[in-house]
Design an enzyme around this catalytic site. Sequence first.
Site, PDB file in Angstrom:
ATOM      1  N   LYS A 205      29.778  47.846  30.978  1.00  0.00           N
ATOM      2  CA  LYS A 205      29.510  46.466  31.432  1.00  0.00           C
ATOM      3  C   LYS A 205      29.291  45.546  30.222  1.00  0.00           C
ATOM      4  CE  LYS A 205      27.866  42.768  33.272  1.00  0.00           C
ATOM      5  NZ  LYS A 205      27.973  41.945  34.426  1.00  0.00           N
ATOM      6  N   CYS A 259      25.230  35.488  31.020  1.00  0.00           N
ATOM      7  CA  CYS A 259      25.768  36.823  30.736  1.00  0.00           C
ATOM      8  C   CYS A 259      26.403  36.926  29.358  1.00  0.00           C
ATOM      9  CB  CYS A 259      26.792  37.193  31.797  1.00  0.00           C
ATOM     10  SG  CYS A 259      26.164  36.951  33.450  1.00  0.00           S
TER      11      CYS A 259
HETATM   12  N1  SAJ Z   1      34.615  30.152  27.843  1.00  0.00           N
HETATM   13  C1  SAJ Z   1      35.280  29.696  26.712  1.00  0.00           C
HETATM   14  N2  SAJ Z   1      36.589  30.060  26.544  1.00  0.00           N
HETATM   15  C2  SAJ Z   1      37.246  30.840  27.448  1.00  0.00           C
HETATM   16  C3  SAJ Z   1      36.552  31.291  28.601  1.00  0.00           C
HETATM   17  C4  SAJ Z   1      35.230  30.934  28.777  1.00  0.00           C
HETATM   18  O1  SAJ Z   1      34.736  29.007  25.863  1.00  0.00           O
HETATM   19  O2  SAJ Z   1      38.436  31.116  27.221  1.00  0.00           O
HETATM   20  C5  SAJ Z   1      33.196  29.805  28.028  1.00  0.00           C
HETATM   21  C6  SAJ Z   1      32.878  29.067  29.322  1.00  0.00           C
HETATM   22  O3  SAJ Z   1      33.058  27.693  29.182  1.00  0.00           O
HETATM   23  C7  SAJ Z   1      31.425  29.464  29.550  1.00  0.00           C
HETATM   24  C8  SAJ Z   1      31.343  30.874  28.990  1.00  0.00           C
HETATM   25  O4  SAJ Z   1      32.478  31.034  28.159  1.00  0.00           O
HETATM   26  O5  SAJ Z   1      30.553  28.639  28.798  1.00  0.00           O
HETATM   27  C9  SAJ Z   1      31.296  31.985  30.012  1.00  0.00           C
HETATM   28  O6  SAJ Z   1      32.103  31.713  31.129  1.00  0.00           O
HETATM   29  P1  SAJ Z   1      32.982  32.806  31.900  1.00  0.00           P
HETATM   30  O7  SAJ Z   1      33.645  32.132  33.030  1.00  0.00           O
HETATM   31  O8  SAJ Z   1      33.868  33.499  30.964  1.00  0.00           O
HETATM   32  O9  SAJ Z   1      31.926  33.894  32.364  1.00  0.00           O
HETATM   33  P2  SAJ Z   1      30.585  33.907  33.265  1.00  0.00           P
HETATM   34  O10 SAJ Z   1      29.397  33.985  32.348  1.00  0.00           O
HETATM   35  O11 SAJ Z   1      30.584  32.839  34.282  1.00  0.00           O
HETATM   36  O12 SAJ Z   1      30.743  35.337  33.963  1.00  0.00           O
HETATM   37  C10 SAJ Z   1      30.887  36.506  33.153  1.00  0.00           C
HETATM   38  C11 SAJ Z   1      32.110  37.277  33.624  1.00  0.00           C
HETATM   39  N3  SAJ Z   1      32.462  38.313  32.658  1.00  0.00           N
HETATM   40  C12 SAJ Z   1      33.740  38.462  32.239  1.00  0.00           C
HETATM   41  O13 SAJ Z   1      34.662  37.750  32.561  1.00  0.00           O
HETATM   42  C13 SAJ Z   1      33.972  39.626  31.308  1.00  0.00           C
HETATM   43  C14 SAJ Z   1      31.838  37.899  34.961  1.00  0.00           C
HETATM   44  O14 SAJ Z   1      32.900  38.726  35.365  1.00  0.00           O
HETATM   45  C15 SAJ Z   1      30.537  38.745  34.878  1.00  0.00           C
HETATM   46  O15 SAJ Z   1      30.199  39.286  36.123  1.00  0.00           O
HETATM   47  C16 SAJ Z   1      29.397  37.845  34.473  1.00  0.00           C
HETATM   48  O16 SAJ Z   1      29.721  37.282  33.200  1.00  0.00           O
HETATM   49  C17 SAJ Z   1      28.156  38.703  34.415  1.00  0.00           C
HETATM   50  O17 SAJ Z   1      27.365  38.684  35.360  1.00  0.00           O
HETATM   51  O18 SAJ Z   1      28.014  39.471  33.487  1.00  0.00           O
END
Ligand code: SAJ
Length: 429
Positions: A205, A259
């Site tokens: 995870k 996360c």
């Molecule tokens: N972000 C970027 N560039 C990208 C993608 C995202 O800068 O290319 C930023 C977003 O703006 C945001 C952050 O990253 O600030 C995180 O956003 P996210 O949509 O990637 O993830 P979370 O935190 O909403 O959810 C994550 C997910 N993990 C993965 O995709 C590996 C989700 O599947 C998990 O369940 C969750 O964390 C968790 O609970 O751990």
Amino acid sequence: MSTICVHGLGYIGLPTAAMFANYDHDVIGYDTSTEVVTSLEDGEVHFDEPGLRAFVTQALESGNLSVSNEVVPSKYHIICVPTPFDDDAKEADLAYVKSAGKAIEPHLRNGDTVILESTVPPGTTVDVLQPVLEESGLQAGDDFALVHCPETVLPGNIITELQQNNRIIGGVNGVSTQAAVRLYESFVEGEIRTTANATTAEFVKLIQNTFRDTNIALANEIAKLAADYEIDSREAIDLANQHPRVNVHQPGLGVGGHCIPIDPWFLGQNSDLLELIEMARNVNDGMTEYVTEILEDELGSLTEKKIAVLGVAYKGNVGDTRKSPGLKLARELQDDVTADTDVAAADGGSTVDITIHDPHVTDPTLDLRSLEEAVRDADGIVIATGHDEFAELDPQTVRSETNDTFVVDTPAILDDSEWSAAGFDIHQI
Ligand code: SAJ
């Protein structure tokens, strides 16, 4: 039909409890907060997630889901409690995991299964939870099953992902693993992959979220390099991703949420070998400072300037502000100017005017403004999150409130030719 007690009715526990109930299990949702339990009894869901209210109502009305402030003996106990992050120590606080274990222990019986879903440092199920449960006199693996089954759902799409994502299940032994597999099979449509080792499941995870964090750090560094070479980072990343084995993520203002900015540190909690991972964390955390420098390069000192930060949710189209890069930027801008301006600092004031606006955030502790008020006569506008509302902004309307405004579009969602044509000087990350 099995009796399941879900411990912790938050972002993960509540949808999980409703899911099992809607798949005909007999579920008790347990939470220590009387407010949470009372509001659920009144049909209110205490956080924003598309479709969740109707989903929970269906579960409650079917009679399969009930909520309580008391733990009851159950064949399955599923722990979905928070694991808060101690920012100074860079460690997970496992107090809630321990107290969930203590709450289960007096009710634990031969043949029960205890499943930890909360995200935890490797080793937690065996080294922290197991000893608490074994105070009952029962042995994990022999008398009761003990398992880590991490959740992987994306906020904003929780119900669909709960059902469709693949699951990893790792028990303290094979018998434990299989006990949990039988339960999750009742609703999971994705593949269920197993390991007879709870620590592996915990580790997996964490590397999933760490992969994303380090990949985004790479994208952010690429964006900075692209700016030095005066090329478009998004175009370069898009072209690079045409390679069948390349998948560079998108740059931006940094990484927020509960996360991705935290889980990489959990990996290092019981090891001192974080190196690349720690550097990636720092690159992502440094993006707000990079944007401040872009503003200063264009506007000079920010003293006496007005900067509008549009978007204080941690990502597009959600209302959650946890570890929000937009809020971090707003606070840092305020602090920078206060520190730079001796006179202002001496009387406790700052002469920079930072306004924030977010159509998805309702937090009453924030000084949120309307869009017009936020951007009116601003010297700089920073688009901090990729909300659809911002992508659809009409540059002419914004122009009618502003003058020679400099726009930093961190998620690169604005049509730069339209905005330039409307008279804006626009910088995309
Ligand atoms: N972000 C970027 N560039 C990208 C993608 C995202 O800068 O290319 C930023 C977003 O703006 C945001 C952050 O990253 O600030 C995180 O956003 P996210 O949509 O990637 O993830 P979370 O935190 O909403 O959810 C994550 C997910 N993990 C993965 O995709 C590996 C989700 O599947 C998990 O369940 C969750 O964390 C968790 O609970 O751990």
